[in-house]
Design a protein around this motif. Structure first.
Motif, PDB file in Angstrom:
ATOM      1  N   ILE A  10     -47.850  27.313   6.703  1.00 23.12           N
ATOM      2  CA  ILE A  10     -48.344  28.507   6.018  1.00 23.12           C
ATOM      3  C   ILE A  10     -48.184  29.735   6.913  1.00 23.12           C
ATOM      4  CG2 ILE A  10     -50.409  29.592   5.070  1.00 23.12           C
ATOM      5  CD1 ILE A  10     -51.319  26.817   4.189  1.00 23.12           C
ATOM      6  N   SER A  14     -46.077  32.986   5.919  1.00 27.52           N
ATOM      7  CA  SER A  14     -46.716  34.312   5.916  1.00 27.52           C
ATOM      8  C   SER A  14     -46.000  35.250   6.873  1.00 27.52           C
ATOM      9  CB  SER A  14     -48.194  34.168   6.320  1.00 27.52           C
ATOM     10  OG  SER A  14     -48.873  33.312   5.431  1.00 27.52           O
ATOM     11  N   ILE A 163     -45.905  25.499  -0.325  1.00 29.86           N
ATOM     12  CA  ILE A 163     -47.088  24.863   0.288  1.00 29.86           C
ATOM     13  C   ILE A 163     -47.373  23.531  -0.378  1.00 29.86           C
ATOM     14  CG2 ILE A 163     -49.577  25.108   0.608  1.00 29.86           C
ATOM     15  CD1 ILE A 163     -49.112  28.124   0.904  1.00 29.86           C
TER      16      ILE A 163
END
Length: 796
Positions: A10, A14, A163
């Motif tokens: 993640i 990001s 994800i």
């Protein structure tokens, strides 16, 4: 582990959004904003330009209706919020807006209204337009806003899918793999992963399962290999044995038992050093120290003599390797391989002997001699005795090789060796250093006396000719002798000093011996210093020709000059020319010196030729036999052409040493020089072996009578005086018959001059007329003589 990998995933996604998507989105907004500003500015420019032109006439006429129509048209544009029109007289002030709140958050721009009349352009008023200002987001169109919204939703959807996919496709199989590894670690059994897919995770799980299966097979193979190792150790056809820390025999192979002659039961537990030759036991016992200090590989090799069970001795090579039972404990056994190298050692000994021996004579070669010399010097130091070194060089050996062939030359060397060997004792050593050079070492008391007697015996045996293939060959030897430690403090110095003594003997006439003394070193040092002077003189222009006039004895006029080589050292002054020529002929620099003197002599003759009366004078240049190379005539022609000197004005002076060899090449070079127009002078005539024959066999133009004859014609002894006069008269008569000019050398008195003129000499040179001088001094003398002659003529 799963949460850690997922959080990292993640974070990576990001970070990618922040570093890639956000800058792209900002860039898109910025470009759109700047494009909207540019479009608004261009549109306003068009509106202002067209409407100011339209308002010019109505403002001039104060036509408010027309002005209202124009401003109404402007306000109808979506971009315009309010319009003001004012005339210059202040009579009109028209304002129109697009609504009640149209003027909020606006900016304005104005333009002057100009009316063109026949009298010129007149400013009639001003047009002011208020328009809405644009922000970063208000500049976007509806289509752009829709595109940006869709773009953001797509990115969020991709992130969420990544994800979720990572959790199901990566995290779950990794957790299963970790569980299998942990179970294998805790339980010791080979657990497999229950996961099947065709992606990378599936291949990883498959590889892990295959690895577990392979490890199971390898564990089984290791157990079987351990059992086979014991069988291989005992049955391998090599002498294997193992030693413990105390060097006791821990195990032996069957082949070791077979070759060594010891039974296994008797060998086990024995100290291995007891099976080694007593002289080699210290080497075996100290091997560990050398092994630990030098060899970092854990392997050591050593050669020893081994006593077999049946009493015989053999040379063995032992290769020893430490066996580490674990990474923690020290090794408690060492594996050794024993190889019989008896034949190899004997072969090496034969090869070593061949390496230090001369293949032709069987004596030591230079390598062997240097080894023996070092050993003999150590023995002399130990016993406090002397050591004599004889350096022998066979005279004329090169001539034998050249005339009779190398096979005869080799036979001569063998015959000399056979005659030499009976003279040697058990303590003496002989070697052939190379070619015809030999060295003898005589050890013991009275080394100098023994060396002298030994040299005399060598010269004595060479008095008898060698009979080889129907050839009776006479030999002689030049022998140099040096004594250690009287004449040298090291092996190299001893051999060098003996060599120097030999060369001293060879220069003194060969066929004999010479004991070294410090004066030889001094002469060698002087020799080396003179070599440096020659090289530096050539490089820095220290060489110059000194001119000695040659006068016509009948008229007293200067006919020419002899150029005599001089080396004028800036610190030492004039160096002896004879020594320089001898050394230059020896080290090969005579050509460079000769070329330098030739060039300078021709250049100086060209300068002297400017003096009236010297236009036909010549210069005689001495040439060494080594200077007669095929390119010499071409070089002479080039130098003469460069300075504009006729060839006849150059005389090449040669000695009998040049023509005694009767070399066809030298004769051809002399003929070429003579055909060029140069003249040939035979120097020191009458002192050789067959001077008269040279006049007929070589192109000689000038005959120079040696100064010894000039001195003898005025001797007090009447008989000597008469014979000398007859010899000179004969030489002059024969020379004149062969159209040769006769020049007498060494004239020092008026009496000698008058006698030589009366008995047929044409020209002469000597201290009576002038000594050899630098060319500037010669030119000054010639100019002074010319002035004196001019004064005498005027007075007459």
């Amino acid at each position: 582990m799963a949460h850690s990998v997922e959080s990292r995933f993640i974070a990576i996604v990001s970070g990618a959004l922040l570093t890639v998507v956000a800058p792209l989105f900002t860039l898109l907004l910025t470009l759109s904003y700047h494009e909207a500003i540019r479009s608004q500015r261009d549109h306003l420019e068009i509106l202002l330009t067209t409407n100011t032109q339209a308002l010019a006439r109505p403002l001039w006429d104060l036509d408010d209706d027309t002005i209202n129509q124009i401003t109404g048209t402007l306000v109808s544009d979506p971009m315009v919020k309010m319009v003001e029109v004012k005339d210059t007289s202040g009579q009109l002030d028209i304002v129109q807006t697009a609504g009640d709140d149209a003027v909020e958050d606006t900016v304005s721009t104005s333009r002057t209204v100009i009316y063109k009349t026949s009298g010129g352009a007149i400013t009639v008023g001003q047009l002011i337009v208020h328009y809405q200002s644009l922000s970063l987001f208000t500049s976007l169109s509806q289509m752009e806003m829709a595109f940006i919204t869709i773009f953001i939703l797509a990115i969020l959807t991709i992130v969420l899918a990544a994800i979720v996919g990572n959790r199901f496709m990566v995290i779950r199989p990794l957790m299963r793999l970790a569980a299998a590894i942990e179970a294998t670690r805790r339980l010791g059994s080979r657990h497999h992963v229950d996961w099947r897919s065709k992606d990378e995770i599936g291949r990883l799980a498959k590889s892990f399962n295959e690895m577990q299966t392979q490890l199971e097979k390898e564990e089984l193979e290791i157990k079987n290999a351990h059992e086979r190792k014991i069988e291989i150790y005992n049955r391998t056809p090599a002498m294997l044995f193992s030693l413990d820390r105390q060097d006791r025999i821990a195990a032996v192979s069957d082949y070791w038992v077979q070759v060594s002659g010891y039974s296994r039961a008797k060998a086990l537990g024995l100290d291995f050093a007891d099976l080694i030759h007593p002289e080699d036991r210290p080497l075996f016992k100290t091997r560990k120290t050398a092994f630990e200090a030098v060899d970092a590989t854990g392997q050591m090799g050593i050669t020893l003599r081994f006593r077999c069970g049946d009493g015989r001795t053999m040379d063995i090579l032992i290769l020893e390797k430490e066996l580490h039972s674990s990474a923690v404990t020290q090794s408690d056994t060492r594996l050794c391989v024993m190889t019989d190298v008896t034949e190899l050692r004997q072969s090496e000994k034969r090869n070593r002997q061949q390496a230090i021996s001369d293949h032709l004579t069987g004596l030591f070669n230079r390598q062997g001699f240097e080894a023996i010399l070092d050993t003999q010097i150590r023995e002399a130091d130990k016993n406090g005795t002397e050591l004599a070194c004889l350096f022998i060089d066979l005279d004329r050996f090169k001539a034998i090789n050249d005339s009779l062939g190398h096979a005869i030359g080799d036979a001569v060397l063998k015959e000399f060796t056979l005659k030499l060997e009976p003279l040697l004792t058990a303590d003496d050593s002989a070697s052939r250093l190379g070619g015809d050079e030999f060295a003898i070492l005589l050890a013991g008391e009275n080394a100098a006396e023994r060396a002298s007697k030994f040299s005399d015996r060598i010269c004595s045996i060479l008095d008898t000719p060698f009979d080889i293939d129907d050839n009776s060959i006479r030999m002689s030897a030049s022998i140099g002798m040096a004594i250690y430690p009287v004449h040298a403090s090291s092996a190299a110095e001893l051999l060098q000093n003996a060599d120097m003594a030999m060369y001293t003997r060879k220069r003194a006439g060969k066929n004999g011996s010479q004991m070294f003394d410090p004066s030889i070193t001094d002469r060698a040092r002087e020799h080396a210093e003179m070599e440096r002077d020659i090289e530096q003189g050539l490089a820095e222009g220290w060489f110059e020709p000194y001119f000695q006039p040659i006068l016509d004895l009948a008229t007293g006029q200067t006919a020419g000059f002899e150029a005599l080589m001089r080396l004028n050292h800036p610190e030492k002054g004039l160096l002896p020319p004879a020594a320089i020529v001898s050394l230059a002929e020896e080290n090969g620099t005579i050509n460079r010196i000769g070329n330098t003197i030739l060039d300078l002599s021709i250049a100086n003759l060209a300068e002297i030729s400017r003096i009236p009366g010297m236009e036909n004078s010549y210069v005689a240049v001495n040439f060494s036999p080594l200077q007669f190379e095929p390119g010499l005539p071409t070089r002479i022609a080039g130098v003469l052409h460069r300075y504009g000197i006729r060839p006849r004005r150059l005389v090449i002076e040669i000695t009998e040493a040049v023509i005694m060899k009767d070399d066809p090449q030298i004769r051809a070079i002399l003929d070429a020089i003579h055909q060029l127009g140069c003249r040939i002078a035979l120097d020191d005539f009458g002192t050789g072996y067959s001077s008269l024959s040279y006049l007929s066999r070589f192109p000689v133009d000038i005959v120079k009578i040696d100064q010894s004859f000039t001195r003898s014609i005025c001797e007090e002894t009447v008989e000597v005086k008469q014979r000398s006069r007859m010899l000179i008269e004969g030489i002059a008569a024969i020379s004149h018959k062969m159209n040769c000019i006769v020049v007498a050398e060494g004239i020092e008195t008026e009496e000698q001059k008058a006698l030589l003129l009366s008995i047929g000499a044409d020209c002469g040179q000597g201290y009576l007329f002038a000594r050899p001088q630098p060319v500037p001094a010669v030119i000054d003398d010639l100019n002074r003589d010319r002035r004196v002659d001019s004064v005498s003529v005027r007075q007459a």
